[in-house]
Design an enzyme around this catalytic site. Sequence first.
Site, mmCIF file in Angstrom:
data_model
loop_
_atom_site.group_PDB
_atom_site.id
_atom_site.type_symbol
_atom_site.label_atom_id
_atom_site.label_comp_id
_atom_site.label_asym_id
_atom_site.label_seq_id
_atom_site.Cartn_x
_atom_site.Cartn_y
_atom_site.Cartn_z
ATOM 1 N N ARG A 120 65.972 31.410 -10.314
ATOM 2 C CA ARG A 120 64.626 31.534 -9.712
ATOM 3 C C ARG A 120 64.244 30.329 -8.848
ATOM 4 N NH1 ARG A 120 64.049 33.515 -14.820
ATOM 5 N NH2 ARG A 120 63.977 35.798 -14.866
ATOM 6 N N LYS A 142 62.212 31.113 6.125
ATOM 7 C CA LYS A 142 62.736 32.492 6.027
ATOM 8 C C LYS A 142 64.215 32.413 5.677
ATOM 9 C CE LYS A 142 60.112 35.556 9.016
ATOM 10 N NZ LYS A 142 60.258 36.440 10.184
ATOM 11 N N GLU A 184 66.351 30.933 21.942
ATOM 12 C CA GLU A 184 65.216 30.695 21.026
ATOM 13 C C GLU A 184 64.261 29.636 21.585
ATOM 14 O OE1 GLU A 184 64.607 32.713 18.576
ATOM 15 O OE2 GLU A 184 66.481 33.392 17.676
ATOM 16 N N LYS A 219 57.091 25.611 15.995
ATOM 17 C CA LYS A 219 57.348 26.472 14.827
ATOM 18 C C LYS A 219 56.469 26.010 13.652
ATOM 19 C CE LYS A 219 60.354 29.259 12.327
ATOM 20 N NZ LYS A 219 61.646 29.837 12.093
ATOM 21 N N GLU A 229 53.854 35.522 7.325
ATOM 22 C CA GLU A 229 53.929 36.501 8.412
ATOM 23 C C GLU A 229 52.980 37.684 8.250
ATOM 24 O OE1 GLU A 229 57.830 36.907 10.405
ATOM 25 O OE2 GLU A 229 57.446 39.049 10.310
ATOM 26 N N ARG A 233 52.519 34.622 12.816
ATOM 27 C CA ARG A 233 53.954 34.321 12.761
ATOM 28 C C ARG A 233 54.802 35.414 13.422
ATOM 29 N NH1 ARG A 233 57.500 31.528 7.867
ATOM 30 N NH2 ARG A 233 59.418 31.477 9.058
ATOM 31 N N ASN A 237 58.696 36.766 16.615
ATOM 32 C CA ASN A 237 59.617 37.907 16.747
ATOM 33 C C ASN A 237 59.682 38.438 18.175
ATOM 34 O OD1 ASN A 237 60.141 37.790 14.011
ATOM 35 N ND2 ASN A 237 58.436 39.139 13.498
ATOM 36 N N HIS A 240 62.674 40.239 19.436
ATOM 37 C CA HIS A 240 63.487 40.595 18.267
ATOM 38 C C HIS A 240 63.477 42.086 17.948
ATOM 39 C CE1 HIS A 240 63.671 36.311 17.837
ATOM 40 N NE2 HIS A 240 64.346 36.364 16.711
ATOM 41 N N HIS A 244 67.138 42.897 17.641
ATOM 42 C CA HIS A 244 67.794 43.299 16.384
ATOM 43 C C HIS A 244 68.507 44.636 16.551
ATOM 44 C CE1 HIS A 244 65.355 40.637 13.362
ATOM 45 N NE2 HIS A 244 66.255 39.973 14.045
ATOM 46 N N HIS A 256 73.074 36.847 17.856
ATOM 47 C CA HIS A 256 71.624 36.906 17.709
ATOM 48 C C HIS A 256 70.908 36.391 18.969
ATOM 49 C CE1 HIS A 256 67.805 36.941 15.618
ATOM 50 N NE2 HIS A 256 67.599 35.697 16.014
HETATM 51 N N1 LIG Z 1 65.578 32.142 9.137
HETATM 52 C C1 LIG Z 1 65.081 32.195 10.342
HETATM 53 O O1 LIG Z 1 63.904 31.902 10.575
HETATM 54 C C2 LIG Z 1 65.971 32.580 11.494
HETATM 55 C C3 LIG Z 1 65.535 32.390 12.813
HETATM 56 C C4 LIG Z 1 66.414 32.697 13.856
HETATM 57 C C5 LIG Z 1 67.689 33.162 13.573
HETATM 58 N N2 LIG Z 1 68.079 33.339 12.275
HETATM 59 C C6 LIG Z 1 69.430 33.806 11.959
HETATM 60 O O2 LIG Z 1 70.359 32.827 12.386
HETATM 61 C C7 LIG Z 1 71.619 33.458 12.579
HETATM 62 C C8 LIG Z 1 72.258 32.961 13.860
HETATM 63 O O3 LIG Z 1 72.440 31.569 13.755
HETATM 64 P P1 LIG Z 1 73.520 30.800 14.665
HETATM 65 O O4 LIG Z 1 73.411 31.253 16.060
HETATM 66 O O5 LIG Z 1 73.381 29.357 14.346
HETATM 67 O O6 LIG Z 1 74.907 31.422 14.144
HETATM 68 P P2 LIG Z 1 76.056 30.894 13.179
HETATM 69 O O7 LIG Z 1 75.533 30.222 11.996
HETATM 70 O O8 LIG Z 1 76.978 32.037 12.962
HETATM 71 O O9 LIG Z 1 76.807 29.830 14.098
HETATM 72 C C9 LIG Z 1 77.416 30.268 15.288
HETATM 73 C C10 LIG Z 1 78.872 29.781 15.389
HETATM 74 O O10 LIG Z 1 78.879 28.384 15.669
HETATM 75 C C11 LIG Z 1 79.773 27.700 14.810
HETATM 76 N N3 LIG Z 1 79.230 26.352 14.652
HETATM 77 C C12 LIG Z 1 78.102 25.992 13.997
HETATM 78 N N4 LIG Z 1 77.850 24.693 14.199
HETATM 79 C C13 LIG Z 1 78.841 24.206 14.975
HETATM 80 C C14 LIG Z 1 79.111 22.943 15.549
HETATM 81 N N5 LIG Z 1 78.274 21.911 15.410
HETATM 82 N N6 LIG Z 1 80.223 22.801 16.297
HETATM 83 C C15 LIG Z 1 81.057 23.875 16.506
HETATM 84 N N7 LIG Z 1 80.851 25.097 16.015
HETATM 85 C C16 LIG Z 1 79.737 25.270 15.265
HETATM 86 C C17 LIG Z 1 79.782 28.554 13.545
HETATM 87 O O11 LIG Z 1 80.973 28.346 12.819
HETATM 88 C C18 LIG Z 1 79.694 29.957 14.121
HETATM 89 O O12 LIG Z 1 80.978 30.413 14.479
HETATM 90 C C19 LIG Z 1 71.376 34.948 12.581
HETATM 91 O O13 LIG Z 1 71.812 35.492 11.372
HETATM 92 C C20 LIG Z 1 69.862 35.051 12.676
HETATM 93 O O14 LIG Z 1 69.355 36.211 12.065
HETATM 94 C C21 LIG Z 1 67.246 33.055 11.247
#
Ligand SMILES: NC(=O)c1ccc[n+]([C@@H]2O[C@H](COP(=O)([O-])OP(=O)(O)OC[C@H]3O[C@@H](n4cnc5c(N)ncnc54)[C@H](O)[C@@H]3O)[C@@H](O)[C@H]2O)c1
Length: 351
Positions: A120, A142, A184, A219, A229, A233, A237, A240, A244, A256
Amino acid sequence: METIKINASKTYDVLIGAGLLDEAGELIRKTAGGNAAVIVTDDNVAKLYAKRLYDSLAKNSYRITQFVFPHGESSKNAKTFLSLLDFLAEEKINRSDVVVALGGGVAGDLAGFVAATYMRGVRFVQMPTTLLAAVDSSVGGKTGINLKAGKNLAGAFYQPDLVLCDISTLSTLPPEVFRDGCAEVIKHGMIADRLLFESYKTPINTQLDKVIARNVEIKRGIVMEDEFEKGKRKLLNFGHTVGHAIELLSEYEISHGHAVAAGMAIETRAAFDMDLCDEKCLADLLQMLEKYGLPVNTSYKADELARACLSDKKRDGETLTMIFPLEIGNCALKEINVTELESIIQKGISA
Ligand SMILES: NC(=O)c1ccc[n+]([C@@H]2O[C@H](COP(=O)([O-])OP(=O)(O)OC[C@H]3O[C@@H](n4cnc5c(N)ncnc54)[C@H](O)[C@@H]3O)[C@@H](O)[C@H]2O)c1
């Protein structure tokens, strides 16, 4: 180094600067304490940065274990989630120990959801290594995983105890992953700050610390006003709803950030068609997305996009909230009936 304090259901600092990876052990010790630290990271990031984090934690007397999963969105699922929960139990992690997410949004969302649910809730630190994670996913609480029906359909609001953004790690990002983050930051400019948006005329990678800090502030402002949200908030999106759907239809082959970029362009074309924004607003957005090599349309059809949107969790009975720009730096929420969705998307994909 920049420090930004977030006052949500938990108060925590976001530290932004070069070299934080080597100071992480000390900073995590001071903030989160605990005996054991679990590093959660993907195979790419593990090779590049896990050892420095490991050494820094070891210097600060942590018992360290590592959970490394295959990189990519396809790992953000129930199978990896359950494996990580089992891993924590086998490693006898308890509630005062700390889970450290090292990586992009996938590592952060997955590790955060595990941290929220294991016993938890255990302590949780985010160490973003992508631009997207630095400006968006690591801040605001999130967390979640994807289900077959759609993105982030299981998750929790769970604020971290600390966010450490070592900007020097962004230097190894593949260009297309850096571009995901650009989508973003363009989104934040569109919804909240025209001057920030304009500042991207100077390349983002030449002013990273400034851009990341301002994006985190934006943010923070939104999350502190509406953590769970209920209203404002939802502005985050923007792009999105359609984004999505594109991700889902491509079975996550389209990343993404790229999907959100196309989503913002499509939703803004629709806004222009509905007289919500003027032509200059649309042109400025398209020009900015193209400057950063991001897509401004999709080859999916309006009916398939609409169907995919409707499997998204953001639907509320017969209505759904979409976000449309009124001008650069100012977007509005608009309730639409699900029956209108396909025709709105059609307006957006017709150039
Ligand atoms: N929680 C939230 O508020 C929120 C907001 C926006 C997006 N997201 C989520 O985030 C995800 C996308 O995140 P992302 O774009 O970071 O993708 P990711 O985590 O898959 O990273 C993208 C790629 O970059 C590589 N990588 C990461 N850091 C690196 C570095 N410093 N050097 C070399 N390679 C590196 C990873 O291995 C991966 O192959 C999605 O699932 C999306 O839904 C969440």
